[in-house]
Design a protein around this motif. Structure first.
Motif, PDB file in Angstrom:
ATOM      1  N   LYS A  46       2.023  -1.636   6.770  1.00 55.60           N
ATOM      2  CA  LYS A  46       2.719  -0.384   7.270  1.00 55.60           C
ATOM      3  C   LYS A  46       4.036  -0.260   6.674  1.00 55.60           C
ATOM      4  O   LYS A  46       5.071  -0.125   7.182  1.00 55.60           O
ATOM      5  CB  LYS A  46       2.859  -0.346   8.704  1.00 55.60           C
ATOM      6  N   VAL A  47       4.163  -0.588   5.287  1.00 56.44           N
ATOM      7  CA  VAL A  47       4.997  -0.541   4.601  1.00 56.44           C
ATOM      8  C   VAL A  47       5.240   0.421   3.282  1.00 56.44           C
ATOM      9  O   VAL A  47       4.119   0.371   2.557  1.00 56.44           O
ATOM     10  CB  VAL A  47       5.464  -1.816   3.949  1.00 56.44           C
ATOM     11  N   ASP A  48       6.007   1.278   3.124  1.00 61.79           N
ATOM     12  CA  ASP A  48       6.090   2.183   1.957  1.00 61.79           C
ATOM     13  C   ASP A  48       5.861   1.657   0.718  1.00 61.79           C
ATOM     14  O   ASP A  48       6.594   0.612   0.309  1.00 61.79           O
ATOM     15  CB  ASP A  48       7.271   3.181   1.843  1.00 61.79           C
ATOM     16  N   GLY A  49       5.082   1.761  -0.317  1.00 58.69           N
ATOM     17  CA  GLY A  49       4.749   1.191  -1.480  1.00 58.69           C
ATOM     18  C   GLY A  49       3.562   0.221  -1.572  1.00 58.69           C
ATOM     19  O   GLY A  49       3.392  -0.430  -2.693  1.00 58.69           O
ATOM     20  N   PHE A  50       3.026  -0.042  -0.450  1.00 51.55           N
ATOM     21  CA  PHE A  50       1.762  -1.030  -0.355  1.00 51.55           C
ATOM     22  C   PHE A  50       0.909  -0.362   0.654  1.00 51.55           C
ATOM     23  O   PHE A  50       1.091   0.280   1.382  1.00 51.55           O
ATOM     24  CB  PHE A  50       2.386  -2.223   0.306  1.00 51.55           C
TER      25      PHE A  50
END
Length: 876
Positions: free
Chosen positions: A621-625
């Motif tokens: 739950k991380v932006d960019g992944f």
């Protein structure tokens, strides 16, 4: 009257004439023995042996067996083991001999562990002799989260390293395997992870022949790999594990004679509506898979074969074919072998985590490091430096040493610890500085100061209960107050009267924080855990196959009590870990790093990625992944922002990258004078990194994949057409090219002997002299490439066709010989045949690729050769 001795004689005769059962008769072939053994089984027994959890068949003296094991870079998930660099790091060594040494050490530990387990009646998961390693898929796109498990983007490099690793695992006995290795994932498999259960790969025949299949063919024909794992995705419209075309390619075209195992729960995708959905029922899916040559099911679909036989979807005879292959495998691993027949049974358990293997892990970590930049020879640093600032989220994180599919070392060394050990007289201080990426917590154990036994918040700690069962049932055998939950029991039990591998525990109490804010709460547990907040389930993990930290962000109010319950179970594994982890709000990370750097003589930055961000089908739950993959190739902005602030201080800076895939470090490359790529370097990574930074080891690793400047430089992730990707097809300007790597010394290439012409059906033999012209000894990776002078638009213009890692003392010269086979010179023609054409090729040799203009570059020399004679057909 004299008693007759006739009955005694008859007994003796009958005893002496008692025949050895065929399946135990070593004078028979393994195939004959397997056929006989299968003939003694009922239908239900046969089918039971075709799932990865194979139960015992007592009347045939067949013990229980679990086929699932992993040893990607050391024996995984089975307790203490030597942990080598992640596979991508081993690829960066470009060292065939070292690969064989590593695999020999890994298989020694695996054999010793298996016999130790078996001696205690333990035959569960991660305790057998069949290993689902290596992953030889092509790392065709840097966004793929599992690319770290591969040897890089080139099929020739991958095949050569894969052959050595497989040979080291399977051993050299002509009759018995040391282990059985598994080449995976067949075929055309490299993400996206989020679509792998429904994605249909449709490569062009050119790409299939040039890129996706050569290394699989190589490990079958040259290494004799005895197992192949079929992939989740579909190939040309059919799931790989149900695709007869792929089975025919393996068995009929390449001569594979081992068994095929499904990827885990891949056959379930045949009938699930949100997956491939090519069958209506489980029994149809199971029949389809077996008929397509998938002998073993990792999953729970094959029990449906009982109904499939009854309903005419498949015959018992078809099942026998697959089962006989599996029984041959078990016989060749030592089932029913006479005492002393299998030489590997004598390997002593003291090889596990031995000093010899620890040194090999260190040597391997050193060999895997790639020096990307060394402006004005900043490196090596002087060991007399007084104050060192070690900054970055990857400086002291065990996770980034281990990667994924990992074992558990007894004495891991992080970069921070390696630098401290290297500089006993210096002041070495550490600041984390920033998060790896916004949204990924910086974990630490929840401290006792915020944990309380009851709502009164008077006594610190949590109420602990320990049970001898797996579900925290009944009355606890032991109760106590634990200050916090931060345990690594490994193979010891919390209490003497509880089995170390069969117990559960529960902690209850309250958490109360001094500051209102957003907190990450979670934990790490090998077998499984559940975390409740105010009686609501907050996070859980029940998957022993991919053990990583779990967490959720929650808002907690200051001084308010929140009810906490943690449950843990330890189920038949040799590694017991339970940690209650958190991240508390901290707005001073960057300032702490800047203040530390201001008071230091040099800044060593440890940045990169994390196995918590990239990996197999992850819930990130991380932006960019996304799903374990990356959406971009940039270094996360949190890290670059910090480095820009530190750059303003004007201090010498060294950047160490720890990651499993290529990163676009454009600003860093322009502004930081020294950069090292360290991958996920294994248990000795910190020592190896310090050795390079401070000059005790001269780096010689090379990139096994291209580092691009921007994600927009390459096609879409889901595009399996190779055009525009990897050094063989990329037409742009990379940040760092495949095969790139610097040294602290210099090398010169002379006497490049290449014939002016060579017949198309003959091996091409070349040689070159390499001299160490620098001031220190070092290793060089000699690389040989062919380049087509006319690009046909379908075949790669450039190919790696030879490489060798060599050591040269100062002033020493060695002559290196290469033999290039016709197949390595072949192109795929319009009829999809591999042919060697009459044409002119450019050959280049050096410590890297030639530059784009194909002129003589530093450390690289080139020559042309004419291929003459009839066009030579390789195969179709």
């Amino acid at each position: 009257m004299k008693k007759s001795i006739l009955p005694l004689i008859l007994v003796l005769v009958m005893s002496c004439s008692k025949e050895i059962p065929v399946h135990k008769d070593v004078s028979k072939s393994f195939e004959e023995r397997a056929t006989h053994l299968v003939s003694l089984m009922t239908l239900e027994e046969k089918i039971s042996q075709m799932s990865y959890e194979s139960p015992a068949i007592t009347h045939l003296e067949i013990p229980e067996y679990n086929w699932w094991n992993e040893c990607l870079h050391g024996v995984a998930r089975a307790g203490i083991a030597t942990v080598f660099p992640q596979a991508i790091g081993m690829g960066a060594m470009w060292d065939k001999e070292q690969m064989f040494k590593i695999a020999t050490a890994v298989s020694d530990e695996a054999r010793a562990k298996h016999h130790e387990f078996a001696s205690r009646g333990k035959r569960g998961i991660y305790q057998g002799l069949t290993y689902w390693t290596p992953n030889i898929n092509i790392f065709r796109d840097p966004r793929w989260g599992r690319g770290m498990e591969t040897y890089g983007e080139d099929p020739y490099l991958t095949g050569e390293l894969g052959v050595r690793y497989i040979k080291g695992l399977q051993g050299d006995d002509p009759n018995y395997f040391k282990l059985i290795a598994t080449a995976k994932h067949f075929v055309v498999h490299s993400g996206p992870e989020i679509d792998r259960h429904r994605f249909n790969a449709t490569p062009t025949p050119y790409d299939m022949l040039n890129t996706y299949s050569p290394h699989f063919e190589k490990v079958i024909k040259e290494a004799g790999v005895y197992s192949v794992m079929c992939a989740y995705n579909s190939y040309n419209g059919l799931p790989c594990c149900g695709n007869t075309e792929l089975n025919d390619l393996l068995r009929n075209d390449w001569g594979f004679n081992g068994y095929i195992v499904s990827d885990c729960w891949a056959i379930r995708d045949f009938y699930e509506k949100d997956a491939h959905a090519v069958t209506e029922t489980q029994q149809e899916a199971a029949a389809m898979a077996v008929q397509a040559g998938t002998d073993l099911n990792c999953g729970n679909t094959y029990p449906a074969l009982i109904e499939a036989v009854k309903n005419g979807h498949i015959t018992e005879g078809e099942l026998n074919v697959s089962l006989e292959r599996l029984i041959v495998a078990r016989l060749r691993l030592g089932l029913f072998a006479p005492e002393g027949a299998v030489k590997y049974e004598s390997i002593s358990y003291d090889v596990v985590d031995s000093e010899t293997h620890r040194l090999l892990a260190l040597e391997t970590a050193r060999k895997s490091l790639v020096l990307l930049k060394n402006e004005n020879s900043l490196l090596p640093l002087n060991k007399n430096v007084k104050k060192v600032a070690v900054i970055g989220p990857n400086a002291n994180d065990l996770e980034v040493l281990l990667g994924n599919y990992n074992g558990y070392p007894s004495n891991p060394v992080t970069p921070l610890n390696g630098i401290i050990q290297k500089l006993p007289n210096a002041e070495v201080k550490y600041a984390v500085g920033c998060k790896t990426a916004e949204g990924l917590p910086i974990f630490e154990a929840v401290p006792s100061a915020v944990l309380f036994t009851d709502e009164s918040l008077k006594e610190n700690g949590l109420n602990a209960e320990y049970f001898s069962n797996l579900e925290c049932e009944g009355t606890a055998l032991h109760t106590q107050i634990d200050g916090n939950v931060d345990f690594t029991w490994r193979t010891t039990s919390p209490f003497e009267d509880i089995n170390y591998d069969q117990f559960s525990a529960r902690w209850t109490g309250y958490i109360s924080v001094p500051k209102t804010g957003k907190y990450a709460l979670g934990g790490e547990a090998f077998s499984g855990m559940k975390l409740y907040l105010n009686d609501s389930l907050l996070a859980k993990r029940e998957d022993v196959h991919h053990p990583k930290k779990i967490y959720e962000y929650v808002t907690l109010e200051a001084n308010k009590p929140y009810k906490i319950k943690l449950e843990y179970k330890q189920n038949n594994t040799d590694h017991a870990v339970m940690q209650f982890l958190w991240e508390a709000p901290n707005d001073s990370l960057e300032n702490e790093a800047i203040q530390l750097a201001k008071n230091s003589d040099v800044i060593i930055l440890c940045m990169g990625l994390s196995p918590l961000l990239e990996g197999e089908e992850m819930k990130v739950k991380v932006d960019g992944f996304s799903g374990g993959d990356r959406l971009d190739v940039k270094l996360p902005a949190t890290q670059t922002q910090l480095m820009k602030q530190l750059k303003k201080l004007g201090k010498p800076m060294v950047l160490v990258l720890l990651n499993g895939s290529a990163v676009a470090i454009n600003w860093e490359n322009e502004n930081i004078p020294a950069i090292i790529e360290a991958w996920y370097p294994g248990q000795a990574g910190g020592t190896a990194i310090a050795d390079v930074i401070f000059g005790d080891y001269n780096p010689a690793g090379r990139l096994p994949l291209t580092f691009y400047k921007d994600i927009n430089d390459i096609p879409e992730f889901s595009d399996y057409n190779m055009k525009g990707k990897t050094y063989r097809y990329f037409e742009g300007d990379p940040l760092y090219e495949f095969g790139f790597g610097l040294s602290f010394t210099t090398f010169n290439y002379t006497n490049f002997n290449v014939p002016n012409s060579n017949e198309t059906n003959k091996d091409l033999t070349v040689s070159v002299d390499v001299t160490n012209t620098g001031a220190i000894a070092g290793e060089e990776v000699v690389q040989l490439y062919t380049t087509k002078l006319i690009d046909d638009g379908f075949n790669p213009t450039r190919n790696l066709v030879g490489f060798k890692r060599i050591f040269l003392k100062v002033g020493e010269t060695k002559t290196i010989n290469f033999k290039v086979t016709p197949k390595q010179l072949a192109s795929v023609d319009a009829n999809y045949a591999q042919v060697v054409n009459n044409e002119q090729l450019l050959l280049s040799v050096g410590g890297s690729q030639p530059n784009k203009e194909l002129e003589t570059a530093q450390k690289v020399i080139t020559k042309k050769v004419h291929l003459i004679g009839d066009t030579y057909l390789i195969n179709k």
